[in-house]
Design a protein around this motif. Structure first.
Motif, PDB file in Angstrom:
ATOM      1  N   UNK A 182       9.039   4.852   4.689  1.00 30.76           N
ATOM      2  CA  UNK A 182       8.743   6.153   4.100  1.00 30.76           C
ATOM      3  C   UNK A 182       9.738   6.482   2.997  1.00 30.76           C
ATOM      4  N   UNK A 183       9.290   7.314   2.073  1.00 31.55           N
ATOM      5  CA  UNK A 183      10.148   7.896   1.041  1.00 31.55           C
ATOM      6  C   UNK A 183       9.894   9.398   1.093  1.00 31.55           C
ATOM      7  N   UNK A 184      10.766  10.100   1.788  1.00 37.25           N
ATOM      8  CA  UNK A 184      10.547  11.529   1.986  1.00 37.25           C
ATOM      9  C   UNK A 184      10.555  12.297   0.665  1.00 37.25           C
ATOM     10  N   UNK A 185      11.348  11.850  -0.280  1.00 39.08           N
ATOM     11  CA  UNK A 185      11.425  12.542  -1.572  1.00 39.08           C
ATOM     12  C   UNK A 185      10.090  12.484  -2.320  1.00 39.08           C
ATOM     13  N   UNK A 186       9.334  11.427  -2.069  1.00 35.48           N
ATOM     14  CA  UNK A 186       8.029  11.257  -2.714  1.00 35.48           C
ATOM     15  C   UNK A 186       6.864  11.583  -1.782  1.00 35.48           C
ATOM     16  N   UNK A 187       7.170  12.025  -0.566  1.00 39.36           N
ATOM     17  CA  UNK A 187       6.119  12.323   0.423  1.00 39.36           C
ATOM     18  C   UNK A 187       5.167  11.138   0.576  1.00 39.36           C
ATOM     19  N   UNK A 188       5.730   9.954   0.611  1.00 36.17           N
ATOM     20  CA  UNK A 188       4.930   8.740   0.590  1.00 36.17           C
ATOM     21  C   UNK A 188       5.336   7.805   1.717  1.00 36.17           C
ATOM     22  N   UNK A 209       0.842  -1.189   0.000  1.00 34.35           N
ATOM     23  CA  UNK A 209       0.000   0.000   0.000  1.00 34.35           C
ATOM     24  C   UNK A 209       0.882   1.245   0.000  1.00 34.35           C
ATOM     25  N   UNK A 210       0.391   2.273  -0.670  1.00 36.59           N
ATOM     26  CA  UNK A 210       1.081   3.563  -0.703  1.00 36.59           C
ATOM     27  C   UNK A 210       0.146   4.659  -0.219  1.00 36.59           C
ATOM     28  N   UNK A 211       0.708   5.622   0.444  1.00 42.13           N
ATOM     29  CA  UNK A 211      -0.056   6.796   0.898  1.00 42.13           C
ATOM     30  C   UNK A 211       0.798   8.020   0.609  1.00 42.13           C
ATOM     31  N   UNK A 212       0.316   8.846  -0.305  1.00 46.11           N
ATOM     32  CA  UNK A 212       1.050  10.042  -0.687  1.00 46.11           C
ATOM     33  C   UNK A 212       0.400  11.272  -0.072  1.00 46.11           C
ATOM     34  N   UNK A 213       1.215  12.074   0.587  1.00 49.10           N
ATOM     35  CA  UNK A 213       0.730  13.270   1.276  1.00 49.10           C
ATOM     36  C   UNK A 213       0.912  14.505   0.409  1.00 49.10           C
ATOM     37  N   UNK A 214       0.088  15.515   0.696  1.00 48.61           N
ATOM     38  CA  UNK A 214       0.122  16.751  -0.078  1.00 48.61           C
ATOM     39  C   UNK A 214       1.195  17.718   0.412  1.00 48.61           C
ATOM     40  N   UNK A 215       1.909  17.339   1.445  1.00 48.48           N
ATOM     41  CA  UNK A 215       3.001  18.149   1.962  1.00 48.48           C
ATOM     42  C   UNK A 215       4.139  17.241   2.391  1.00 48.48           C
ATOM     43  N   UNK A 216       5.263  17.829   2.689  1.00 48.47           N
ATOM     44  CA  UNK A 216       6.425  17.058   3.084  1.00 48.47           C
ATOM     45  C   UNK A 216       6.135  16.233   4.327  1.00 48.47           C
ATOM     46  N   UNK A 217       6.363  14.925   4.234  1.00 51.65           N
ATOM     47  CA  UNK A 217       6.087  14.071   5.392  1.00 51.65           C
ATOM     48  C   UNK A 217       7.138  14.235   6.475  1.00 51.65           C
ATOM     49  N   UNK A 218       8.264  14.855   6.142  1.00 50.93           N
ATOM     50  CA  UNK A 218       9.272  15.108   7.163  1.00 50.93           C
ATOM     51  C   UNK A 218       8.782  16.161   8.158  1.00 50.93           C
ATOM     52  N   UNK A 219       7.715  16.878   7.795  1.00 48.93           N
ATOM     53  CA  UNK A 219       7.137  17.869   8.695  1.00 48.93           C
ATOM     54  C   UNK A 219       5.960  17.305   9.480  1.00 48.93           C
TER      55      UNK A 219
END
Length: 115
Positions: free
Chosen positions: A71-77, A20-30
């Motif tokens: 997590x993949x911070x570059x992809x916000x995923x 499963x993938x979950x992509x966020x609309x903002x940086x997940x590092x935040x």
């Protein structure tokens, strides 16, 4: 505010795998915490796995050793790799992000495991 879009659900036989993938609309590092929850018919929504911004990970006992959150911070995923799936894993899986005191949920993705 955070919008979350899940994907990757589907139908699989017992013993199979899904990611499963979950992509966020903002940086997940935040984002303080990203998590996966699931809700089976007639049951309460339950935590499956969560990961904090610092990298601390929690798993439900029922999925330990079978599921992996990453997590993949570059992809916000955020991903949920699910191996050795069993019929009892059948549920709608939801992604959740926690920012401060606010929780944001995705729309959910169905996972169905057949015998």
């Amino acid at each position: 505010q955070v919008q979350l879009v899940e994907s990757g659900g589907g139908l699989v036989q017992a013993g199979g795998s899904l990611r499963l993938s979950c992509t966020a609309s903002r940086s997940i590092s935040s984002i303080a915490t990203m998590g996966w929850y699931r809700q089976a018919p007639g049951k309460q929504r339950e935590l499956v796995a969560a990961i904090t911004r610092e990298g601390s990970i929690t798993y439900a006992d029922s999925v330990k050793g079978r599921y992996t959150i990453s997590t993949d911070n570059a992809r916000n995923t955020v991903y949920l790799q699910m191996n050795n799936l069993q019929p009892e894993d059948t549920a709608v899986y939801y992604c959740k992000s926690t920012v401060g005191w606010q929780n944001y949920w995705g729309q959910g993705t169905q996972v169905t495991v057949t015998v």
